[in-house]
Design a protein around this motif. Sequence first.
Motif, short mmCIF file in Angstrom:
data_model
loop_
_atom_site.label_atom_id
_atom_site.label_comp_id
_atom_site.label_asym_id
_atom_site.label_seq_id
_atom_site.Cartn_x
_atom_site.Cartn_y
_atom_site.Cartn_z
N ASP A 126 0.84 -1.21 0.00
CA ASP A 126 0.00 0.00 0.00
C ASP A 126 0.86 1.25 0.00
O ASP A 126 0.52 2.27 -0.60
CB ASP A 126 -0.91 0.02 1.24
N GLU A 127 2.00 1.15 0.69
CA GLU A 127 2.88 2.32 0.74
C GLU A 127 3.65 2.50 -0.56
O GLU A 127 4.07 3.60 -0.89
CB GLU A 127 3.90 2.14 1.89
N LEU A 128 3.87 1.41 -1.28
CA LEU A 128 4.73 1.46 -2.46
C LEU A 128 3.96 1.98 -3.68
O LEU A 128 3.72 1.25 -4.63
CB LEU A 128 5.30 0.08 -2.76
N VAL A 129 3.58 3.24 -3.63
CA VAL A 129 2.94 3.84 -4.81
C VAL A 129 3.45 5.27 -4.98
O VAL A 129 3.79 5.93 -4.01
CB VAL A 129 1.40 3.88 -4.67
N PHE A 130 3.52 5.68 -6.22
CA PHE A 130 3.81 7.07 -6.50
C PHE A 130 2.49 7.80 -6.67
O PHE A 130 1.52 7.25 -7.22
CB PHE A 130 4.64 7.19 -7.78
N SER A 131 2.43 9.05 -6.22
CA SER A 131 1.22 9.84 -6.40
C SER A 131 1.07 10.23 -7.87
O SER A 131 2.01 10.11 -8.64
CB SER A 131 1.29 11.10 -5.54
N ASP A 132 -0.11 10.68 -8.23
CA ASP A 132 -0.34 11.07 -9.62
C ASP A 132 0.62 12.18 -10.04
O ASP A 132 1.13 12.19 -11.16
CB ASP A 132 -1.79 11.55 -9.81
N GLN A 133 0.86 13.08 -9.10
CA GLN A 133 1.77 14.19 -9.42
C GLN A 133 3.18 13.66 -9.69
O GLN A 133 3.83 14.07 -10.65
CB GLN A 133 1.77 15.17 -8.25
N GLU A 134 3.62 12.71 -8.84
CA GLU A 134 4.95 12.14 -9.05
C GLU A 134 5.01 11.37 -10.36
O GLU A 134 6.00 11.42 -11.08
CB GLU A 134 5.30 11.20 -7.88
N LEU B 70 15.02 7.36 -9.00
CA LEU B 70 15.56 6.82 -7.74
C LEU B 70 15.70 7.95 -6.72
O LEU B 70 15.43 7.78 -5.53
CB LEU B 70 16.93 6.17 -8.00
N TRP B 71 16.14 9.09 -7.20
CA TRP B 71 16.30 10.24 -6.33
C TRP B 71 14.96 10.64 -5.72
O TRP B 71 14.84 10.87 -4.52
CB TRP B 71 16.88 11.39 -7.16
N LEU B 72 13.96 10.69 -6.60
CA LEU B 72 12.61 11.03 -6.15
C LEU B 72 12.14 10.03 -5.09
O LEU B 72 11.59 10.41 -4.05
CB LEU B 72 11.67 11.01 -7.36
N VAL C 44 11.61 -0.75 -3.09
CA VAL C 44 11.46 0.60 -3.66
C VAL C 44 12.19 0.68 -5.00
O VAL C 44 11.69 1.29 -5.95
CB VAL C 44 12.00 1.66 -2.67
N ILE C 45 13.36 0.02 -5.08
CA ILE C 45 14.10 0.01 -6.35
C ILE C 45 13.27 -0.67 -7.43
O ILE C 45 13.18 -0.24 -8.56
CB ILE C 45 15.46 -0.69 -6.17
#
Lengths: 224, 573
Positions: A24-32, A54-56, A68-69
């Motif tokens: 559930d935590e492993l998501v990027f937001s729409d903006q990202e 990766l930086w983001l 995360v990678i």
Amino acid sequence: MTNFIKDPVVMMAERNPDPVFSNDELVFSDQEKRLIERWKSQYPTVDGAIMRVLWLAQEKFGFLPPEVIRLTADEVGIPYANAYGVATFYTQYYKKKRGKHVLDVCTCFSCQVCGGYDILHYLESKLGIHVGETTDDGLFTLQEVECLGACGSAPMLQVTNGRYVMDLTHERVDALIDTLRKGKTPEFTSVTLPQDEDELGGNRRSDVKEFQASSPRPVSETVR
Amino acid sequence: MAKITIDKTIFEFEGDQPSLLQFCLDREIELPHFCYHPAMSAPANCRQCLVEIGNPERDRETGQIMVDEEGNEVIRFFPKLMTSCSENISDGLVVRTQRSSDLVRRAQKDNLEFLLINHPLDCPICDQAGHCPLQNQAYKYGPEGSRFEFRKVSKPKHIRLGPRVVLDAERCINCTRCTRFTSEISKSHQLTIVERSVKNYPMTPPGIEFDEPYSMNVIDICPVGALTSEDFRFKARVWEMSSTPSITTTNAKGSNCYYWVKDNRVLKITPRTNMNVNEFWLADDDRLDYERFNDDRPPGPTVDGEASSWEDGYARAAHILGNVDGNRIAFLGSAHASVEDNYLLARLAEKLGTAAPMYIEHVEVGSGDDWLRTDDRAPNASGCARLGFTVADADLFGPRLKGGEIDVLYVLEDDPVSTGLCTSDDLHGVSVILHHYNESNQTLPLATVSLPAATVVETVGTFVNIDGHAQRVRPAKAIRGVNRTLAMEIGRSRADQHGTPFDRWYNEENLINCQPGWVSVPGVANALGLDMPTTNPKAIMAELASTNSAFEGATYSAMGEYGIRLSEIGETV
């Protein structure tokens, strides 16, 4: 680096570590995601965008455990193995959890001569940790790094892959720690090249009218 | 025509050329190298193939090539050495290799010194020793000793990257051949180089196992002993084994390989380059398919379950065949047997007035891919089809047996029971003559006469792959008894063409009492009093090549080491 020469052992990373973040935590937001799409379009092939992503991810999650990678690789659309290779190549990508502020003290040639190790040892005793460790409150991680390209202002350190803090003295280190403890970021310091000093009347900074460079350069206690 | 000068020798060329390194290798000019592989991109990261490269100097105004007082072209060399693997060839290029340049010799020597700094000195226990590019090149081009006075870097050792590949990171020189194989050739993307500088080594990312079906190819392309085979580790040294060029038989692709034999046991199978079939690669299934050649082999022929001599076996088989009407015999050819054996079987059937043999299809849907593995798990179905054999249909065959239409079943090198063509019950009351490879053959307990057959590593023969590529197999190990054809072929398979079976670290205990089909099928025929003179596989193939259009041109000399592509036979086989 010195320890590695005496005891050159490369330990293998755990091959099947337990994940730190849940799915559930492993998501990027729409903006990202929009940002990532824009970066991908800026390179001839999409794999060029992996470093920025990766930086983001590091800014978002704090560090880069394998899951995360994998997320960044999937987002960019390149093989997980490639992203993992990139992430482990650069020491600035944190594969393990660090403190809130990572202090990268330069101990390469110029800083070493000008007292880089003095600063490092001062920080060790001040924070009560050894190099490579994190304080109990999770605020500071102390690291020793190679040249950061600011030899003209040695000794220096970098705060969490960001601001350079230069011309270090014990007082400046104290002030820096206080600043960081208060939750503030250290002030940006611009630098001109030492050879331009005469032209600028000794003012090596372009953002302030008058500036006294610590000249002559400090000398390491060991050298002295 | 464009020309290029390498060490004062002029080579002419036309059209597109590979890299300078490959150009040299193709002309037997040796240039040391590690990371370059002809099938993959050239990252030029090992720095071993450095050469001096120059171009003729041109006058800036006129564009004319400048000449010196003696009339020689003035060559302007690049200020630094260049990696020949990443250098394209152009007209007029002048190259100095280690043969003519001290600078190149020095660079190669120094580069090897760097490569060897952290390389462990464990050649005496390393599987790669004896066929190791690093060992060979250090010996030929390297420094005489080490000047490194510090501890070598310790890295992870004996790490199982996957079920079949073991990593010793200390030996790795980071040529990235293995990671490029997974990213460019097999596209499994399971390997990467982790960490940086002196700490780096190839690894799977966390949570990934290196288990792709072609994983063992990285063992061959690894120029050092960093990647070794889980299966073969520490079993034998390379100089203790003989290698025989042949083909693999786990599927219908017929990938080219070498069988490595020690003490008359096959220990390892490695790929053999054939650009028309498998290029440089070999599937893991093919590599691990050798135990059936060594173990589970029958002790000798049997008659009614009792051990017998070959003569008694032939005589009993002839007795059975001779006492029934031709149309009450069923012949089963085999997609595992060579074209020659199947052809002789067809001749036998013809002489007995029996219908042409059928063969059992070994298709396992889903076991293949678009590369070196096929759904068909037998090597020679194409050969059987080209001989005019039809596929035996289990729905028809079993009932025919059960219905008492068949008195004698003659099986060439196959297993109708385990393949489901018929059941043991179906064979009740049927005399079975069986040529078999292994003791575990499920038809064997029902066989009246069993005649152990030589496997692909013990015989001479021809196999036709799924694409119609006819290829020869050669004996890699000896069988019990004397056979002049096999002995000669064993000798010829060695590089110098003058070997003997004794080169195979001859061990009487490991000789299998079996016969190739081209000996045992005529053996039965002769016991029947039938005339079957052709018992030499080379002559059989020559006969087939001239009489059967499906095998046109497929003589032994034409097939050679790499086989020939037979013309399409279309739908009307």
